[in-house]
Write an enzyme that holds these catalytic residues in place. Structure first.
Site, PDB file in Angstrom:
ATOM      1  N   SER A  36       0.829  -1.201   0.000  1.00  0.00           N
ATOM      2  CA  SER A  36       0.000   0.000   0.000  1.00  0.00           C
ATOM      3  C   SER A  36       0.867   1.256   0.000  1.00  0.00           C
ATOM      4  O   SER A  36       1.673   1.446  -0.900  1.00  0.00           O
ATOM      5  CB  SER A  36      -0.955  -0.050   1.190  1.00  0.00           C
ATOM      6  OG  SER A  36      -1.973   0.903   1.063  1.00  0.00           O
ATOM      7  N   ASP A  64      -2.322   6.133  -4.201  1.00  0.00           N
ATOM      8  CA  ASP A  64      -1.181   5.450  -3.587  1.00  0.00           C
ATOM      9  C   ASP A  64      -0.782   4.271  -4.475  1.00  0.00           C
ATOM     10  O   ASP A  64      -1.407   4.017  -5.512  1.00  0.00           O
ATOM     11  CB  ASP A  64      -1.528   5.032  -2.156  1.00  0.00           C
ATOM     12  CG  ASP A  64      -2.660   4.018  -2.074  1.00  0.00           C
ATOM     13  OD1 ASP A  64      -3.447   3.929  -3.040  1.00  0.00           O
ATOM     14  OD2 ASP A  64      -2.768   3.325  -1.046  1.00  0.00           O
ATOM     15  N   ASP A 113      -1.162   1.059  -4.551  1.00  0.00           N
ATOM     16  CA  ASP A 113      -2.102  -0.005  -4.937  1.00  0.00           C
ATOM     17  C   ASP A 113      -3.483   0.542  -5.284  1.00  0.00           C
ATOM     18  O   ASP A 113      -4.420  -0.218  -5.527  1.00  0.00           O
ATOM     19  CB  ASP A 113      -2.197  -1.076  -3.860  1.00  0.00           C
ATOM     20  CG  ASP A 113      -2.872  -0.595  -2.583  1.00  0.00           C
ATOM     21  OD1 ASP A 113      -2.702   0.588  -2.234  1.00  0.00           O
ATOM     22  OD2 ASP A 113      -3.566  -1.397  -1.926  1.00  0.00           O
ATOM     23  N   ASP A 129      -5.968   2.249  -3.775  1.00  0.00           N
ATOM     24  CA  ASP A 129      -7.198   2.186  -2.976  1.00  0.00           C
ATOM     25  C   ASP A 129      -7.425   3.455  -2.173  1.00  0.00           C
ATOM     26  O   ASP A 129      -8.420   3.570  -1.456  1.00  0.00           O
ATOM     27  CB  ASP A 129      -7.221   0.940  -2.070  1.00  0.00           C
ATOM     28  CG  ASP A 129      -6.109   0.917  -1.034  1.00  0.00           C
ATOM     29  OD1 ASP A 129      -5.300   1.868  -0.986  1.00  0.00           O
ATOM     30  OD2 ASP A 129      -6.049  -0.062  -0.266  1.00  0.00           O
TER      31      ASP A 129
END
Length: 460
Positions: free
Chosen positions: A106, A250, A252, A254
């Site tokens: 993340s 970010d 990833d 999400d």
């Protein structure tokens, strides 16, 4: 360096010693544990797992270890390659798979990676399930397949296309209204997979895209957490290009942060607020966020004769409450949008499409839209305690001290005053109470935090 084993997955820094970092042996062990757990809990043969990864430097290596380990267990693997967390979540049920693994740390820096574990719905496994996986990892009670029973391996490169089409097909996404506006948008994807997915979505929506840090090479040009202090470059570029909007995700994809046409941050908390404003205006219902998210979401829900509920901190907790309340919209104040009509997971792509629809319908600039919402300011402090102090007892005393106010003990102690609030949570790893506050000014938010620290000290 570090290795963190939690009920939501395993994350750590690449390299170093086994059991202290995320080494190849640790990757194999925890992948084996998750695969074995699935086999133990599924009354079927020939399981299939979907695997996808963000663009961080260690991704290809970790991906090879994960996919080969799953094959070694006799599990079939569908490898999406470079992907996003929400794309993998969408593709698990799309492919009728039995689960999924997302390889991403993340917003953590480039030396980190992680395994995020999904069930057959493409949702994060529960805390109870996660504890069972961790227990299996400790026991190393794995049974690998014989040579004739090895799992199959296939790759797919249509994950983004399927994900984006599902977004475009949503009734609440008005692609034609967005196209008519011909928005000019700058995208900062911190050189990860958002640099592929977000521009592709925007092009389908008829937007002119200016790419900033959209090369998916894993070399993050700034701290990948989308906070104000890390986003000077996109704020300047939005102004220079006279763009209508800046979009930041970010690694990833999400978490979604927005920049207005003046190069000012919209506010991570207000991504969810704006999307909820649009959805609840068109369909009364329930909005959900966690206890540490802005009160502005509650204000918007009440404005539309809708209800608001707060869960314990953590995406799994938000999703559980959303399902319980049949929520129209939910998420977290860090820019995480969860739109259940698509799937129960934080998804920056659907967040972008819903926000742009709202912006187009309102016929406002981004700054004008932001001005329609109440302005709150948040503070974050902590108080360090000696190990011998009973933190739970202290929080109980605080609850009693403010029993005449609106108090929630769902997750620590949250005290809602008329014009502000404070949320006290104990750390799971050290004798610390974290103190989150929100008020109508930064000075007031910080002052409230200081008052709470003084009150806690007086009760020790």
């Amino acid at each position: 360096m570090a290795l963190i084993k939690s009920i939501s997955g395993i994350r750590g820094t690449i390299g170093g010693k086994v059991n202290e970092n995320l080494t190849p042996l640790d990757v194999v062990k925890f992948t084996s544990a998750f695969g074995t757990w699935l086999q133990n809990n599924k009354n079927k043969k020939n399981l299939t797992l979907v695997v996808g990864r963000d663009a961080r430097i260690s991704g290809a290596m970790v991906n090879s270890l994960v996919t080969a380990t799953l094959q070694g267990l006799g599990i079939h693997v569908v490898d999406l390659g470079l992907s996003t967390t929400p794309t993998v979540e969408v593709m698990v049920p799309e492919l009728n798979a039995d689960g999924g693994i997302i390889l991403t740390a993340s917003h953590n820096p480039k030396q980190w990676n992680a395994l995020k574990l999904l069930n057959e719905k493409g949702e994060f496994i529960t805390g109870e399930n996660g504890a069972e996986v961790l227990a299996l990892a400790e026991s190393e009670n794995f049974n690998f397949a014989a040579v004739d029973g090895l799992g199959k391996y296939e790759t797919r490169d249509d994950g983004f296309a399927i994900h984006i089409q599902k977004i475009l097909d949503l009734p609440m996404v008005n692609a034609e209204a967005i196209k008519a506006k011909k928005y000019k948008i700058v995208v900062d994807a911190v050189n990860s997979t958002g640099g592929i997915a977000i521009p592709e979505l925007l092009e389908h929506l008829g937007c002119e895209v200016i790419k900033l840090y959209c090369e998916p090479n894993g070399h993050f040009p700034h701290n990948p957490e989308p906070l104000k202090e890390h986003l000077g470059d996109i704020c300047e570029l939005v102004k220079k290009e006279k763009a209508d909007l800046g979009i930041v995700v970010d690694p990833d994809v999400d978490r979604l942060a927005l920049v207005d046409e003046n190069g000012e941050l919209f506010g991570e908390e207000y991504t969810l607020v704006a999307v909820a404003d649009y959805l609840l205006k068109n369909k009364k219902g329930v909005a959900v966020s966690n206890l540490s998210s802005s009160r502005a979401l509650r204000d918007v829900a009440l404005k539309h004769d809708s209800e608001y509920f707060a869960s314990a901190v953590g995406e799994v907790n938000v999703v559980t409450l959303m399902k319980d309340k049949n929520a129209v919209i939910g998420g977290e104040g860090n820019g995480g949008i969860i739109y259940p009509d698509l799937h129960y997971g934080r998804d920056s792509l659907v967040g972008v499409a819903l926000f742009l629809t709202h912006l187009a319908n309102e016929n406002k600039t981004v700054s004008e839209l932001r001005a329609t919402y109440p302005s709150y300011f948040m503070g974050k402090k902590k108080i360090e305690l000696t190990p011998d102090i009973d933190v739970d007892s202290l929080l109980t005393k605080m609850e009693k001290e403010y029993q005449n106010e609106e108090v929630s003990t769902v997750d620590g102690v949250k005290i809602d005053f008329e014009k502000n609030w404070v949320h006290l949570r104990k750390s799971n790893t050290e004798p610390i109470i974290r103190i989150y506050t929100e008020a109508f000014s930064q000075e007031e938010a910080d002052s409230l935090g200081d008052q709470m620290i003084a009150k806690i000290k007086s009760l020790i």
